[in-house]
Design an enzyme around this catalytic site. Structure first.
Site, PDB file in Angstrom:
ATOM      1  CG  ASP A 129       4.266   6.914  -8.657  1.00 22.16           C
ATOM      2  OD1 ASP A 129       4.885   5.871  -8.940  1.00 22.16           O
ATOM      3  OD2 ASP A 129       3.642   7.603  -9.483  1.00 22.16           O
TER       4      ASP A 129
HETATM    5  N1  URA Z   1      -0.273   5.608 -11.541  1.00 19.79           N
HETATM    6  C1  URA Z   1       0.657   6.512 -11.191  1.00 19.79           C
HETATM    7  O1  URA Z   1       0.909   7.466 -11.913  1.00 19.79           O
HETATM    8  N2  URA Z   1       1.270   6.351 -10.000  1.00 19.79           N
HETATM    9  C2  URA Z   1       1.009   5.320  -9.151  1.00 19.79           C
HETATM   10  O2  URA Z   1       1.598   5.235  -8.076  1.00 19.79           O
HETATM   11  C3  URA Z   1       0.037   4.381  -9.534  1.00 19.79           C
HETATM   12  C4  URA Z   1      -0.589   4.546 -10.741  1.00 19.79           C
END
Ligand code: URA
Length: 230
Positions: free
Chosen positions: A98
């Site tokens: 993310d």
């Molecule tokens: N879990 C999440 O919530 N975000 C990520 O980027 C990777 C795993």
């Protein structure tokens, strides 16, 4: 891979020089002269320039320490992307993070290798350092190990391993990669993720020497010893 990219990667030519040579009819693929720079070429094809057979370019593998605020996408109209850090040049990301997460991102042009990492059936382990808004209840590790029912998911999550480092600082290992999975798992048990940093994917551990925004090629042994699962 496009022929112009193949040619420039297999020689010291720039992409525009490669395109000129192709258009000038100096290149053949599997015995046939080819004048279209964008034509796709298989890695096992025989590419000849001015009568000389070229050795195929080697696949590339990188680890990047993704900084906050950078998007794991090829292009984005408003945000900085991983490919503003690493030149895209035929590369793709093997497993996204993310925008508000940091840490290990693998980038390669070897589709089979990245498939082994990302294919859900392979259950590749990923370890995250997780900061939380609230302390966890005592049974949280057990709940995460048993599996959590997330909204809009048919099945509970696969067993996840939680290491409690302090009150709000955890290490969580997953063997699947659902959308926003870490955040959704902690939300489902009444908490909120305040920071998320990926430390490892399979046997590949983020190099401590890489500051946020830095990357390096993988060593041959890192590419070849890559194992899946735990
Ligand atoms: N879990 C999440 O919530 N975000 C990520 O980027 C990777 C795993």
């Amino acid at each position: 891979m496009r022929l112009d990219r193949y040619l420039s990667r297999a020689t010291a030519l720039s992409r525009s020089q490669a395109r000129r040579m192709i258009r000038a009819g100096r290149v053949s693929v599997d015995g046939d002269p080819v004048k279209q720079p964008a034509i796709p070429v298989a890695m096992q094809a025989e590419v000849v320039l001015d009568g000389e057979l070229l050795a195929p370019p080697l696949p590339r593998y990188y680890m990047l320490n993704k900084p906050l605020g950078v998007v794991c996408a090829t292009q984005d109209p408003s945000q900085r992307t991983v490919f503003d850090i690493l030149r895209p040049d035929g590369l793709h990301i093997a497993g996204r993070l993310d925008i508000d997460a940091t840490g290990l991102v693998l980038v390669t042009d070897d589709g089979q290798w990245s498939h082994r990492i990302t294919a859900p059936a392979n259950h590749c382990a990923k370890t995250y350092r997780v900061g939380l808004a609230e302390p966890l209840p005592k049974d949280a590790a057990e709940q995460l190990r048993r599996g959590i029912c997330l909204r809009h998911e048919a099945k509970p999550t696969r067993p996840a391993e939680l290491e409690i480092l302090s009150d709000r600082d955890m290490r969580l290992t997953l063997t699947e990669g659902k959308y926003h999975q870490v955040k959704r798992m902690f939300a489902a048990i009444g908490n909120r993720v305040t920071s998320l940093h990926r430390e490892s994917i399979g046997t590949l551990v983020l190099d401590e020497g890489l500051s946020a925004g830095e990357y390096r090629p993988l060593w041959p042994d890192e590419v070849s010893v890559y194992r899946i699962g735990r």
